[in-house]
Design a protein around this motif. Structure first.
Motif, short mmCIF file in Angstrom:
data_model
loop_
_atom_site.label_atom_id
_atom_site.label_comp_id
_atom_site.label_asym_id
_atom_site.label_seq_id
_atom_site.Cartn_x
_atom_site.Cartn_y
_atom_site.Cartn_z
N ALA A 75 40.59 35.83 45.56
CA ALA A 75 40.00 35.35 44.31
C ALA A 75 38.61 34.79 44.55
N GLN A 76 38.42 34.14 45.70
CA GLN A 76 37.10 33.59 46.02
C GLN A 76 36.09 34.71 46.25
N GLY A 77 36.52 35.77 46.89
CA GLY A 77 35.65 36.92 47.11
C GLY A 77 35.23 37.56 45.79
N LEU A 95 45.15 45.44 40.04
CA LEU A 95 45.44 44.07 39.61
C LEU A 95 46.11 44.05 38.24
N HIS A 96 45.63 44.89 37.34
CA HIS A 96 46.19 44.95 35.99
C HIS A 96 47.65 45.40 36.02
N SER A 143 51.85 35.38 38.74
CA SER A 143 51.10 36.07 37.69
C SER A 143 49.83 35.33 37.30
N ALA A 144 49.80 34.00 37.44
CA ALA A 144 48.58 33.23 37.09
C ALA A 144 47.44 33.58 38.04
N ILE A 145 47.75 33.73 39.31
CA ILE A 145 46.72 34.07 40.30
C ILE A 145 46.24 35.50 40.08
N THR A 146 47.18 36.40 39.82
CA THR A 146 46.83 37.79 39.57
C THR A 146 46.00 37.91 38.30
N LEU A 147 46.34 37.15 37.27
CA LEU A 147 45.58 37.16 36.02
C LEU A 147 44.15 36.69 36.26
N LYS A 183 42.44 36.93 39.01
CA LYS A 183 41.73 38.01 39.72
C LYS A 183 41.41 39.17 38.77
N ALA A 184 42.34 39.52 37.89
CA ALA A 184 42.11 40.61 36.94
C ALA A 184 40.98 40.26 35.97
N ILE A 185 40.92 39.00 35.56
CA ILE A 185 39.84 38.56 34.67
C ILE A 185 38.49 38.68 35.37
N LEU A 186 38.42 38.26 36.63
CA LEU A 186 37.17 38.38 37.38
C LEU A 186 36.79 39.85 37.56
N ALA A 187 37.77 40.69 37.88
CA ALA A 187 37.50 42.12 38.08
C ALA A 187 36.97 42.78 36.80
N ILE A 188 37.56 42.43 35.65
CA ILE A 188 37.11 43.06 34.41
C ILE A 188 35.73 42.52 34.00
N LYS A 189 35.44 41.27 34.33
CA LYS A 189 34.10 40.74 34.05
C LYS A 189 33.05 41.46 34.89
N ILE A 190 33.39 41.73 36.14
CA ILE A 190 32.47 42.47 37.02
C ILE A 190 32.26 43.87 36.48
N LEU A 191 33.35 44.54 36.10
CA LEU A 191 33.24 45.90 35.55
C LEU A 191 32.41 45.91 34.27
N ARG A 192 32.54 44.89 33.46
CA ARG A 192 31.77 44.81 32.23
C ARG A 192 30.27 44.80 32.53
#
Length: 160
Positions: free
Chosen positions: A2-4, A45-46, A60-64, A66-75
């Motif tokens: 998550a930090q990465g 992640l999704h 699921s909180a940790i995975t969520l 990470k998924a939020i960060l990943a989708i923000k990056i993709l955006r």
């Protein structure tokens, strides 16, 4: 991990804000190079998130997160990092998957406990922001998704 992702998110955000032509060109090249990797990571992640929420797993909180960060990056990569997203197969694949995954996510959200529900709703909103940003910034890229978008909206409006 998550930090990465958080570090990558801040880096992408900083690069996306650069205005000099040479910096923009470097960001466009970087976006083309890493979008495929980020798409795979987000999808993984999704999928894991949907599975964990279905099992009501505590991870699921940790995975969520990470998924939020990943989708923000993709955006950022799709909207600001690509001159013409319609010419990038990974970007169009991502936009197409968003409609399918958002519908699944909304179904999962209905049955989730109240605590993760508001975080899942934030994640749903991020999906919608990508569609809106694509329509605002790259309308020609959005044209091929109009019928899918309209059927998605109709299913939400007319399904109890």
């Amino acid at each position: 991990a998550a930090q990465g992702l958080l570090f990558l998110h801040h880096t992408i955000k900083a690069l996306a804000s650069k205005r000099l032509a040479v910096d923009r060109r470097a960001f466009h090249e970087l976006s083309n190079q890493i979008i495929g990797y980020m798409l795979g990571l987000w999808h993984s992640l999704h999928t894991t998130l949907l599975h964990q929420v279905g099992l009501r797993a505590e991870e699921s909180a940790i995975t969520l997160e990470k998924a939020i960060l990943a989708i923000k990056i993709l955006r950022k990569l799709v909207i600001q990092g690509l001159k013409k997203p319609e010419e990038n197969a990974d970007a169009m694949s991502f936009i197409s998957k968003l409609f399918i995954e958002a519908r699944t996510l909304l179904d999962v959200r209905k049955n989730s406990p109240p605590q993760p529900r508001e975080h899942l709703e934030k994640y749903c909103v991020l999906h919608q922001k990508i569609w809106y940003d694509l329509l605002e910034n790259h309308p020609f890229s959005f044209v091929q998704h109009i019928s899918t978008c309209l059927s998605f909206i109709c299913s939400l409006c007319f399904t109890p």
